[in-house]
Design a protein around this motif. Structure first.
Motif, mmCIF file in Angstrom:
data_model
loop_
_atom_site.group_PDB
_atom_site.id
_atom_site.type_symbol
_atom_site.label_atom_id
_atom_site.label_comp_id
_atom_site.label_asym_id
_atom_site.label_seq_id
_atom_site.Cartn_x
_atom_site.Cartn_y
_atom_site.Cartn_z
ATOM 1 N N ASN A 250 0.722 -1.145 -0.271
ATOM 2 C CA ASN A 250 -0.062 0.332 -0.347
ATOM 3 C C ASN A 250 0.732 1.250 -0.012
ATOM 4 O O ASN A 250 0.357 2.386 -1.101
ATOM 5 C CB ASN A 250 -0.890 0.156 1.182
ATOM 6 N N ARG A 251 1.974 1.345 0.477
ATOM 7 C CA ARG A 251 3.112 2.195 0.606
ATOM 8 C C ARG A 251 3.914 2.214 -0.948
ATOM 9 O O ARG A 251 4.647 3.748 -1.047
ATOM 10 C CB ARG A 251 3.620 2.091 1.913
ATOM 11 N N TYR A 253 3.224 1.266 -3.410
ATOM 12 C CA TYR A 253 2.728 1.041 -5.131
ATOM 13 C C TYR A 253 1.463 2.728 -4.771
ATOM 14 O O TYR A 253 1.470 2.755 -3.430
ATOM 15 C CB TYR A 253 1.567 0.272 -5.862
ATOM 16 N N THR A 254 0.974 2.970 -5.768
ATOM 17 C CA THR A 254 -0.126 4.330 -5.842
ATOM 18 C C THR A 254 -1.070 4.047 -5.771
ATOM 19 O O THR A 254 -1.956 5.270 -5.332
ATOM 20 C CB THR A 254 -0.063 4.483 -7.136
ATOM 21 N N LYS A 453 -4.840 7.758 0.288
ATOM 22 C CA LYS A 453 -4.444 7.259 1.132
ATOM 23 C C LYS A 453 -3.222 7.729 0.546
ATOM 24 O O LYS A 453 -2.718 8.050 -0.189
ATOM 25 C CB LYS A 453 -3.792 5.692 0.548
ATOM 26 N N PHE A 455 1.022 7.018 -0.056
ATOM 27 C CA PHE A 455 2.409 6.337 -1.200
ATOM 28 C C PHE A 455 3.713 7.198 -0.987
ATOM 29 O O PHE A 455 3.234 8.022 -1.290
ATOM 30 C CB PHE A 455 1.700 5.464 -1.901
ATOM 31 N N ARG A 458 3.888 10.283 -3.405
ATOM 32 C CA ARG A 458 2.586 10.963 -3.497
ATOM 33 C C ARG A 458 3.213 12.755 -3.229
ATOM 34 O O ARG A 458 1.982 13.750 -3.805
ATOM 35 C CB ARG A 458 1.313 10.631 -2.409
#
Length: 566
Positions: A250-251, A253-254, A453, A455, A458
């Motif tokens: 999750n962190r 990938y976008t 979220k 990432f 970002r």
């Protein structure tokens, strides 16, 4: 200065190249060299007098670092006399280093930064050493030289060409488990990273061996119309295991990964901290805490290192373990309308019905009693399955699938056809359609970037430069002449005005002839491209021509994606 020592070819050095700087010395060198050459050619040199000239005062020859001033007895005082022009190292700096107690030339280098520049001392180090020798009251050979690093010494074109001159030199050769089969069936290979991948499979056509374009056209049409198969074993494969595996992805990938179902696959982008696309690929969730990640062929090692860096230095609290398994698995991609019939005939234990085995999912079965993992993913836009088997059984699996595909005239295809098939669908290749300055938004792939979220990268996507108008954006190009194939890397301009300098607005990233569409296609990055659909631009060729092309969608074939969902 350095002077030539051992000659390695028929040459002679005179004048400054031989350490002769005074005019009379240069004239003497010239006459001596001429007489020597004449004698070596078997002739008798004619007597000729050496021209005489007035000698240059020795004081002028020393003026480079001994410019006269009232402190002539103290060279470190007075006007600055620079030796290393890149790092502003002066004569006074060298004398100061000696007064501080440094005597080794390497210590002097580090104290003053003499020779630290990109020239590695080629401009100023010899003079600097002479100054040091004088300061130490010794000769230059006793003083010594610093260590000269590349590119102080020229690099040969042969060293740069490396693996492309017929040998592999120091670069390891990586071959897939199916490599001998490809050789036996006439494949020509290209280097992809260290992998030798099948490029295309030429056959005899009317008594002659097919050209690359003929072979690629045949392979693409066979795959679109029936079924083709490609060796995809070189794709990077990394197992991501642990109770925090989904949080880690999750962190990295976008897009979101925590709710991905077991047995399901998802496409993802990795960004650098600068927000630019770094790698992409499909990752499959094998169990609650186990994921099977695919990377680009050349990105496997860098991506693994990147993820290890974040796990070990930034997020050590995450319980995640990474294992490279690229070489453990052999992968055959079976692609085309008849791919389901081929794979279902060879693989047991899997229901290949479309509803039971939908697109972007994974199933486990056996092939001739050997466990296989079959992923229904596609890099061509066709119905496709990737059959993964232990590399020890790679060739066996390939042969079994080829036999199962004989009723459908299954056709092996190489990387060139793979490029054409993916370009027809507008699928990007990281490193070809991206260059380290492209964001997912520039690619028109906003859908892969989560808004809910955080990432890696970002924050950088919110920088003013990433939001400004006029960024280069991915588009499709259709030439006015459908038979004109644009050169990759071709520069794009707004008009045919050839007044230099011409304002470049982008470049061609991928360009091919599509046998399926009966015309050329190209992908390009163009400034403000997404807002310029329908406009005409021009591609400047090296022969002076300006080729007109219309900007359009980067998806040329089956824009609704209906063929891969059957």
């Amino acid at each position: 200065c350095f002077v030539p020592d051992k000659l390695v070819q028929a040459q002679v050095s005179i004048g400054a190249a031989n350490g002769s700087f005074a005019l009379q010395e240069c004239l003497n060198d010239g006459v001596l060299a001429a007489n020597t050459i004449v004698q070596n050619l078997g002739f008798k040199p004619e007597a000729s007098a050496v021209p005489q000239c007035n000698a240059v005062p020795e004081a002028l020859l020393q003026a480079f670092w001994h410019s006269p001033n009232q402190y002539s007895d103290k060279p470190w005082r007075g006007a600055k006399q620079f030796v290393d022009l890149q790092n502003d190292v002066a004569v006074s700096d060298i004398y100061l280093a000696v007064r501080e107690g440094f005597k080794s030339v390497e210590h002097i280098k580090r104290y003053t930064a003499l020779g630290f520049g990109t020239d590695q001392g080629k401009v100023g180090n010899i003079v600097g050493m002479a100054v040091l020798a004088e300061a130490l009251d010794q000769d230059i050979p006793s003083t010594g030289t610093t260590t000269f690093r590349p590119n102080y010494t020229p690099v040969t074109f042969g060293a740069i060409a490396g693996a492309d001159i017929g040998g592999t030199l120091f670069d390891p050769v990586r071959k897939t488990a199916m490599h001998p089969w490809h050789q036996e069936n006439g494949a020509l290979f290209e280097n992809v990273g260290q992998w030798h991948r099948p490029w295309y499979y030429p056959r005899l056509l009317n008594g002659k061996v097919e050209t690359m374009h003929q072979a690629v056209n045949r392979e693409c049409l066979a795959t679109r119309n029936s079924v083709g198969m490609m060796d995809a074993s070189t794709l990077g494969k990394i197992e991501v295991v642990g109770k925090d595996a989904s949080e880690f992805l999750n962190r990295i990938y976008t897009n979101a990964w925590k709710k991905l179902g077991i047995g399901c696959a998802r496409y993802g982008f990795m960004l650098g901290e600068d927000g630019m696309v770094m790698d992409d690929g499909v990752t499959v969730r094998l169990s609650e805490n186990r994921f099977f990640m695919h990377t680009t062929s050349g990105g496997a090692a860098p991506v693994l290192g990147w993820m290890e860096h974040w796990l070990q230095t930034e997020w050590p609290e995450l319980e995640v373990y990474l294992t490279s398994v690229t070489d453990h698995w052999a992968t055959a991609a079976v692609v085309g309308p008849n791919s389901r019939k081929v794979v279902s005939a060879a693989v047991s234990g899997i229901d290949f019905d479309s509803e039971a085995f939908p697109f972007m999912t994974s199933r486990e079965g056996t092939l001739d009693g050997v466990p296989v993992t079959v992923n229904r993913i596609s890099f061509s836009g066709e119905l496709a399955y990737e059959v993964n088997i232990s590399a020890n059984y790679g060739r066996m699996a390939w042969v079994k699938l080829m036999l199962a595909g004989e009723p459908y005239d299954i056709t092996p295809y190489g990387t060139e056809s793979m490029h054409v098939l993916r370009a027809e669908k507008g699928y990007v290749i990281v490193g070809q359609d991206t260059d380290g300055s492209v964001t997912p938004v520039d690619l028109g792939m906003n859908w892969v970037v989560s808004k809910a979220k955080d990432f890696l990268g970002r924050r950088s996507l919110a920088r003013a430069d990433c939001l400004r108008e006029g960024r280069k954006q991915l588009v499709g190009l259709l030439t006015t002449d459908p038979q004109e194939v644009l050169p990759e890397g071709g520069q794009i301009v707004n008009n045919t005005d050839k007044v230099i300098p011409i304002a470049m607005i982008g470049h061609v990233t991928s360009s091919y002839y599509s046998a399926c569409l009966g015309r050329s296609i190209a992908m390009a990055v163009v400034k403000g491209g997404h807002s310029r659909i329908g406009e005409t631009v021009y591609i400047a060729l090296t022969d002076g021509r300006m080729i007109p092309a219309e900007i359009g969608s980067s998806v040329f074939y089956d824009p609704k994606g209906e063929r891969q969902d059957v």
